[in-house]
Design an enzyme around this catalytic site. Structure first.
Site, PDB file in Angstrom:
ATOM      1  N   ILE A  21      60.780   4.820  47.222  1.00 59.03           N
ATOM      2  CA  ILE A  21      60.209   4.167  48.401  1.00 59.03           C
ATOM      3  C   ILE A  21      58.706   4.477  48.510  1.00 59.03           C
ATOM      4  CG2 ILE A  21      60.789   6.107  49.954  1.00 59.03           C
ATOM      5  CD1 ILE A  21      61.082   2.420  50.909  1.00 59.03           C
ATOM      6  N   SER A  67      58.135  13.783  40.973  1.00 62.05           N
ATOM      7  CA  SER A  67      59.467  14.106  41.456  1.00 62.05           C
ATOM      8  C   SER A  67      60.259  14.644  40.278  1.00 62.05           C
ATOM      9  CB  SER A  67      60.113  12.875  42.097  1.00 62.05           C
ATOM     10  OG  SER A  67      61.218  13.290  42.873  1.00 62.05           O
ATOM     11  N   LYS A  71      58.344  18.396  38.458  1.00 60.19           N
ATOM     12  CA  LYS A  71      57.570  19.173  39.440  1.00 60.19           C
ATOM     13  C   LYS A  71      57.140  20.546  38.910  1.00 60.19           C
ATOM     14  CE  LYS A  71      59.141  17.206  43.813  1.00 60.19           C
ATOM     15  NZ  LYS A  71      59.733  17.512  45.117  1.00 60.19           N
ATOM     16  N   ASN A  92      54.204  18.610  43.797  1.00 62.03           N
ATOM     17  CA  ASN A  92      54.611  17.211  43.993  1.00 62.03           C
ATOM     18  C   ASN A  92      53.410  16.276  44.108  1.00 62.03           C
ATOM     19  OD1 ASN A  92      53.659  17.615  46.606  1.00 62.03           O
ATOM     20  ND2 ASN A  92      55.354  16.520  47.567  1.00 62.03           N
ATOM     21  N   ASP A 107      55.609  18.928  50.384  1.00 63.33           N
ATOM     22  CA  ASP A 107      56.953  18.769  50.958  1.00 63.33           C
ATOM     23  C   ASP A 107      57.165  19.614  52.214  1.00 63.33           C
ATOM     24  OD1 ASP A 107      57.952  16.848  49.227  1.00 63.33           O
ATOM     25  OD2 ASP A 107      58.662  18.320  47.767  1.00 63.33           O
ATOM     26  N   GLY A 129      71.009  26.105  51.810  1.00 64.67           N
ATOM     27  CA  GLY A 129      70.605  25.629  50.485  1.00 64.67           C
ATOM     28  C   GLY A 129      69.377  26.355  49.974  1.00 64.67           C
ATOM     29  N   GLY A 132      65.067  22.727  45.392  1.00 63.40           N
ATOM     30  CA  GLY A 132      63.636  22.421  45.437  1.00 63.40           C
ATOM     31  C   GLY A 132      63.106  22.199  46.843  1.00 63.40           C
ATOM     32  N   ALA A 133      63.806  21.384  47.640  1.00 61.34           N
ATOM     33  CA  ALA A 133      63.345  21.094  49.007  1.00 61.34           C
ATOM     34  C   ALA A 133      63.388  22.356  49.860  1.00 61.34           C
ATOM     35  CB  ALA A 133      64.207  20.005  49.630  1.00 61.34           C
ATOM     36  N   TYR A 229      68.129  11.289  54.379  1.00 60.15           N
ATOM     37  CA  TYR A 229      67.847  10.146  55.259  1.00 60.15           C
ATOM     38  C   TYR A 229      68.717   8.927  54.942  1.00 60.15           C
ATOM     39  CZ  TYR A 229      64.809   8.772  51.364  1.00 60.15           C
ATOM     40  OH  TYR A 229      64.315   8.453  50.123  1.00 60.15           O
TER      41      TYR A 229
END
Length: 284
Positions: A21, A67, A71, A92, A107, A129, A132-133, A229
């Site tokens: 996106i 991405s 990364k 990123n 991020d 968790g 990566g995020a 999302y």
């Protein structure tokens, strides 16, 4: 959007990436800010990464986004890393500063920007968790002055997660508490004293599952966030809202990490409200 001999390129580099996106977001921003730029998606093989990074200089690009799976792999090809990129160990966004390639990770900043009237400084966070995020949220929280972080992972992932948290402590002096998701009483205790609860796992993407048991009781003022999302409202967020808690999905993180990158490249502010409108219409 007009393309001419002066148009500067940006791209997102990953594999797979055709579904991204990001071109939609950035090309809207170029248009809205009257910036002569264009943003495309490059799906490349690992063997082409060095050449792709060299092309940033060669074609005087603004820079690139990265991405999975590039990364971390991109780091050896860069001239310099920002503080948060060094802490996270992943990049990123690459910015071309007169031929100097600087790696950032937007991020975490993007995540905290998307939380409505909330600052993490002096607050307590429970994070589900450690991928990566999660790492980018962790590092940014520490840089922004968080007072306590409890990370919950499945017990089988404990050993894999520990070295990164040890490295973080070494670099920042901040000790992150690591706990097993299976210990529900510990999870309840940590959530009860938290200001922010974040799902940074992929659990919930199926629209069915939730990363925490439904019998967990949330404190009234707790803000709940999910990095997912799609679906727009995960079972986790639905459950949080049913307890009366404010809850935020991951679309804002996607938009605001892009806005951070856009500002680094162009020096201009992305018109996030306008683009948010289009994004919610697309995904709701």
């Amino acid at each position: 959007m007009k393309l001419d001999g002066y148009t500067r390129l940006t791209a997102v580099v990953a594999n797979p990436i055709k579904h991204s996106i990001s071109p939609f977001i950035h090309n809207r921003a170029f248009e809205a800010t009257a910036t002569n730029g264009a943003y495309v998606a490059w799906e490349i093989e690992a063997s082409d990464l060095a050449e792709t990074v060299a092309n940033i200089r060669r074609y005087q690009m603004f820079g690139i986004n990265l991405s999975m799976p590039y990364k971390e792999q991109v780091i050896p090809y860069l001239d310099k890393l920002s503080d948060e990129a060094r802490l996270i160990g992943a990049v990123n966004t690459v910015v071309n500063e007169n031929g100097n390639l600087i790696g950032y990770n937007t991020d975490g900043k993007g995540f905290f920007k998307c939380l409505p009237s909330f600052t993490i400084s002096g607050k307590k966070m429970t994070l589900l968790g450690a991928g990566g995020a999660a790492k980018s949220i962790l590092a940014q929280a520490i840089l922004d002055g968080v007072s306590q972080i409890s990370v919950f992972v499945r017990s089988v992932s404990m050993e894999k997660t520990r070295p990164y948290l040890d490295k973080l402590q070494e670099q920042t002096g901040f000790k992150v508490d690591l706990c097993a998701l299976e210990y529900v009483s510990e999870l309840q205790a940590r959530i009860a004293e938290s200001d922010l609860l974040v799902n940074a796992t992929s659990v919930g993407m199926d629209g069915q599952s939730s990363p925490v048991p439904e019998n967990i009781v949330l404190p009234e003022t707790l803000l709940v966030a999910d990095i997912i999302y799609q679906p727009f409202e995960t079972p986790f967020l639905k459950w949080a809202r049913s307890q009366g808690n404010p809850a935020v999905n991951g679309l804002g993180m996607l938009l605001y990490q892009a806005a951070e990158a856009f500002q680094l490249w162009t020096g201009k502010e992305m018109p996030t409200e306008e683009i948010w409108q289009s994004l919610t219409e697309k995904y709701q």
